[in-house]
Design a protein around this motif. Structure first.
Motif, PDB file in Angstrom:
ATOM      1  N   UNK A 114      -0.601  -6.922   5.301  1.00 16.68           N
ATOM      2  CA  UNK A 114      -1.128  -7.865   6.290  1.00 16.68           C
ATOM      3  C   UNK A 114      -2.599  -8.213   6.063  1.00 16.68           C
ATOM      4  N   UNK A 115      -3.349  -7.314   5.388  1.00 19.88           N
ATOM      5  CA  UNK A 115      -4.788  -7.527   5.234  1.00 19.88           C
ATOM      6  C   UNK A 115      -5.245  -7.150   3.824  1.00 19.88           C
ATOM      7  N   UNK A 116      -5.485  -8.171   2.991  1.00 15.71           N
ATOM      8  CA  UNK A 116      -6.001  -7.846   1.651  1.00 15.71           C
ATOM      9  C   UNK A 116      -7.478  -7.438   1.730  1.00 15.71           C
ATOM     10  N   UNK A 117      -7.840  -6.484   0.895  1.00 17.14           N
ATOM     11  CA  UNK A 117      -9.241  -6.067   0.749  1.00 17.14           C
ATOM     12  C   UNK A 117      -9.618  -6.356  -0.686  1.00 17.14           C
ATOM     13  N   UNK A 118     -10.727  -7.045  -0.876  1.00 19.74           N
ATOM     14  CA  UNK A 118     -11.141  -7.449  -2.219  1.00 19.74           C
ATOM     15  C   UNK A 118     -11.963  -6.364  -2.877  1.00 19.74           C
ATOM     16  N   UNK A 119     -11.694  -6.130  -4.161  1.00 25.03           N
ATOM     17  CA  UNK A 119     -12.379  -5.091  -4.930  1.00 25.03           C
ATOM     18  C   UNK A 119     -13.860  -5.430  -5.077  1.00 25.03           C
ATOM     19  N   UNK A 120     -14.670  -4.378  -5.080  1.00 26.19           N
ATOM     20  CA  UNK A 120     -16.110  -4.519  -5.272  1.00 26.19           C
ATOM     21  C   UNK A 120     -16.548  -3.629  -6.431  1.00 26.19           C
TER      22      UNK A 120
END
Length: 138
Positions: free
Chosen positions: A37-43
Motif C-alpha cells: 500500500x505504501x512504497x518507500x523510496x531507497x536512499x
C-alpha cells in the motif's frame, strides 16, 4: 588494513568503448521498508539522496554482461542527455563510479553506482594503425 566496501573506478576503465542508456531512469524502491500500500523510496546510505537506476548497454563486444544497471544517487531524478539523431539508444557517461562486489550464490556479482550521469565528452581517442603499433614496439 582498511579495505573499502566500494572501489572507485574511472568511466573509461569500466566502459572503454562507451555505453548506451536503454530504457528509462527509474526510482529504486526500498523493498524492506515498502508495503504493497505504501512504497518507500531507497536512499543512499552516505548522502541521504534518492537512488535512481539506469540500465545501460556496454559497447564492448567482449563484455561479460552486455547490459547492467547503474544506480545514481541524486536528490532529484537525473535527466538523460538528449538523444542523438540516427542512434537507437542514448550515449551516456557516468562520474563518480564505484563498484561493490557481492556474492550471488556461486557467482561474484557487482553493484555499480555513480554520482552523476551526463552526455559523453566529445574528445576522440587517437586512432592507432597496425603500422603505428609496430613502430611503438620497436
Amino acid at each position: 588494513m582498511a579495505i573499502p566496501r566500494a572501489f572507485k573506478v574511472e568511466f573509461g576503465e569500466m566502459f572503454p568503448l562507451g555505453c548506451y542508456m536503454v530504457g528509462e531512469v527509474d526510482q529504486v524502491k526500498d523493498f524492506e521498508a515498502s508495503t504493497p500500500a505504501k512504497p518507500v523510496w531507497a536512499r543512499d546510505k552516505d548522502t541521504g539522496d534518492f537512488v535512481w537506476q539506469v540500465t545501460v548497454l556496454d559497447c564492448d563486444p567482449e563484455a561479460r554482461d552486455k547490459t547492467l544497471k547503474v544506480k545514481v544517487s541524486s536528490p532529484v531524478q537525473p535527466v538523460p542527455p538528449a538523444p542523438m539523431p540516427g542512434l537507437p539508444f542514448i550515449p551516456v557517461e557516468f562520474d563518480g563510479l564505484t563498484v561493490t562486489p557481492w556474492q550471488n550464490g556461486q557467482r561474484i556479482a557487482y553493484s555499480v553506482r555513480a554520482r552523476e550521469m551526463r552526455a559523453p565528452r566529445t574528445t576522440a581517442a587517437p586512432v592507432r594503425t597496425p603500422a603505428a603499433s609496430k613502430q611503438d614496439a620497436a
